[in-house]
Design a protein around this motif. Structure first.
Motif, PDB file in Angstrom:
ATOM      1  N   VAL A 114      15.210  23.144 -34.660  1.00 17.04           N
ATOM      2  CA  VAL A 114      14.230  23.789 -35.543  1.00 17.04           C
ATOM      3  C   VAL A 114      14.907  24.888 -36.355  1.00 17.04           C
ATOM      4  N   GLN A 115      15.864  25.576 -35.749  1.00 13.30           N
ATOM      5  CA  GLN A 115      16.622  26.588 -36.482  1.00 13.30           C
ATOM      6  C   GLN A 115      17.273  25.980 -37.715  1.00 13.30           C
ATOM      7  N   ALA A 116      17.861  24.804 -37.562  1.00 11.13           N
ATOM      8  CA  ALA A 116      18.495  24.131 -38.703  1.00 11.13           C
ATOM      9  C   ALA A 116      17.480  23.846 -39.802  1.00 11.13           C
ATOM     10  N   GLU A 117      16.250  23.463 -39.414  1.00  6.67           N
ATOM     11  CA  GLU A 117      15.208  23.197 -40.406  1.00  6.67           C
ATOM     12  C   GLU A 117      14.793  24.476 -41.122  1.00  6.67           C
ATOM     13  N   ILE A 118      14.648  25.579 -40.364  1.00  7.52           N
ATOM     14  CA  ILE A 118      14.240  26.852 -40.977  1.00  7.52           C
ATOM     15  C   ILE A 118      15.320  27.345 -41.933  1.00  7.52           C
TER      16      ILE A 118
END
Length: 590
Positions: free
Chosen positions: A219-223
């Protein structure tokens, strides 16, 4: 490309044509000049920021790094004058609007003028979502609140915008979950909701204070992709505060390094990573954990500190067989199976790393082991006690043998008690000491053990930075010298230099005391440094487990492969290749 990013890209194409076709105004979007901020306390005035100057160019991501308490968050809050009444400021914070037609000194604005600027021109993403989200309102209502404050009244349009922004930040089933309350989301999902609140008005400047601290790496990569999207498609600037140097390498164009209220170095991202001029910046980069870098702690004579026995020969402290944990549904909502028939063991003196996405069941598993969550099915034996159907009087005697370091120290500490009272609480509850005064010397030793001065004993939780509170939480977890420790994201809020010290301390204490440990984290580099075995959890199930070296270097499950590919590497050039590999992997798994 993930569904969240694809949705964001599609929306950007429809709404940002004007922003991308028009020429970007010249000059900086924000210019902080000789900013000083002091806070009045009972002990006198404390200077948090001292003559800080920095610029935020248009369509640029500026990363701010430094130790907890270095003034990073205060600097960011000053840009929209979001400071308490006890704060005294000097200097100037010049903020321009999107078209460059107007420039304002934020520090001189009235309350009404600030309300018009906040949200529409500059918005903030806070570090701890529990301190931002109101528990009595749905998350949809809270997202719509900012839109209502800026004049949007149509209920259907408000709801549509709330659902759309929830999709962009990766909340699944947004049409239904827009009516959920904050407690119905995991820690990482709540952080995404806070980011949605900041993005919903499409501001020119996004001030992101540790926006990925509570998020798993996928999710960090998406944010981070969303922050890049805000810069590239919407023409926004981003000031991102983080202790994760991999995040800085991934998204930042420029970097500002702060220490004790001062800017010690600033420059473009490649200069900071490859040619740092200041000794502090060099130490900061040296402390960054990397995959394959095993942690070795040494005694005063330089000899490695090792465990006295092989953990494989030690008795089993925790054993789960078909463990199932179900949260009952309400009204028309079905039951939710958080942990679905998992099997695992934790030996005494072993560190078992548990990794997975937010909402995968990691924290629920840890809480069940600590006796804080009822077991629904299967078997869970903890220190000789069967937890399925256990009564409190059967388990009470074992509680002193179990330590717990919570993910969010801001909500786990009593805000009305001092740090000394909070840390001493388990000592008094279990009759190790009769009062806080009696435990004062030992509490002081515990704080120094986690790199906090004894003077912090008289402070309250809100007077500490996020990283300082996390260190105090670790001190409380170790206070009773437990034989089993549940560490739920124990280093998530720590900057890299303090994290390195805390991990060394953790490794040393674990070797000396020999406690069994379930180490829950989304930081794969940290778990690789500490864990003997790693267990990967996804949607309540164990998808892969084994020796740490095998899992990290030869992952077999596609989900584990995605987790490792999502981990940002603290090297700008290598990270660009790493990010391309992630997008290729996601496309192949779609």
């Amino acid at each position: 490309m993930s569904d969240a990013i694809a949705a964001a890209a599609g929306s950007a194409a429809a709404t940002s044509a004007a922003a991308t076709s028009a020429a970007t105004p010249s000059g900086d979007l924000a210019d902080v000049k000789n900013l000083s901020v002091s806070f009045m306390t009972d002990a006198g005035s404390i200077k948090a920021v001292d003559k800080v100057s920095l610029r935020i160019p248009r369509r640029t991501i500026v990363g701010v790094v430094g130790e907890s308490g270095s003034g990073k968050s205060v600097t960011a809050r000053s840009i929209i004058k979001l400071l308490p009444e006890t704060a005294t400021t000097s200097g100037a914070v010049m903020l321009s609007n999107r078209d460059g037609s107007k420039e304002l000194d934020v520090l001189k604005l009235s309350g009404e003028e600030l309300r018009r600027v906040r949200g529409s021109e500059a918005a903030m993403v806070f570090q701890e979502p529990n301190s931002v989200l109101n528990p009595v309102y749905t998350i949809g209502w809270q997202i719509e609140e900012g839109l209502r404050a800026h004049g949007l009244k149509d209920k259907k349009e408000l709801r549509a915008k709330a659902i759309d922004i929830l999709k962009k930040v990766g909340i699944p089933d947004a049409e239904t979950r827009v009516d959920y309350y904050p407690h119905q989301f995991s820690g990482g999902q709540k952080q995404r909701i806070v980011i949605a609140m900041a993005l919903v008005l499409n501001p020119g400047l996004i001030l992101a204070d540790e926006p990925t601290t509570a998020l798993d790496v996928t999710v960090q990569a998406e944010i981070l992709d969303l922050l890049r999207l805000a810069r590239d498609e919407f023409g926004a600037s981003v000031l991102i505060i983080t202790h994760n140097m991999g995040v800085i390498a991934d998204v930042a164009d420029q970097v500002v390094v702060m220490y004790r209220g001062h800017v010690v170095e600033q420059g473009d991202v490649e200069q900071i990573f490859y040619h740092p001029r200041e000794a502090y910046t060099q130490r900061l980069l040296a402390a960054v954990p990397r995959i394959g870098q095993k942690l070795v702690v040494r005694d005063v004579e330089g000899r490695p500190i090792e465990r006295r026995t092989d953990w494989r020969t030690e008795p089993i402290a925790v054993k789960a067989k078909g463990l199932t944990i179900t949260y009952p549904g309400h009204l028309t909502q079905p039951d939710f199976v958080a942990v679905d028939g998992v099997d695992f063991e934790i030996h005494r003196s072993e560190v078992l790393g548990l990794v997975g996405e937010s909402g995968s069941g990691k924290s629920t598993t840890g809480r069940a082991i600590a006796g804080l969550q009822r077991v629904s099915g299967g078997s869970l034996n903890v220190l000789g006690v069967e937890m399925n159907g256990v009564r409190e009087r059967q388990f009470k005697a074992k509680r002193a043998d179990i330590g717990f370091v919570f993910q969010d120290p801001g909500s786990s500490f009593n805000p009305l008690m001092t740090i000394a009272e909070n840390v001493a609480e388990p000592l008094i509850v279990h009759h190790k000491y009769s009062s806080v005064a009696d435990a004062k010397d030992y509490v002081g030793d515990l704080l120094e053990m986690v790199q906090l001065p004894r003077a912090y004993m008289t402070r309250f939780p809100h007077e500490l930075s996020g990283g300082q509170r996390q260190r105090a939480s670790l001190a409380r977890g170790l206070a009773l010298k437990p034989s089993l420790l549940i560490a739920d994201e124990p280093t998530s809020a720590l900057d890299v230099s303090v994290q390195a010290k805390v991990l060394e301390l953790f490794k040393k204490l674990q070797a000396e005391i020999g406690f069994a440990c379930l180490f829950i984290t989304h930081d794969l580099a940290v778990v690789d440094m500490l864990a003997d075995r790693i267990m990967v959890m996804h949607k309540g199930k164990i998808v892969e487990h084994g020796d740490a070296d095998d899992i990290m270097r030869h992952p077999q499950n596609p989900y584990t492969q995605k987790l490792l590919a999502s981990l940002p590497v603290p090297d700008p050039r290598e990270q660009r290749l790493h990010r391309e590999h992630l997008h290729e992997l996601l496309a192949a798994q779609a």
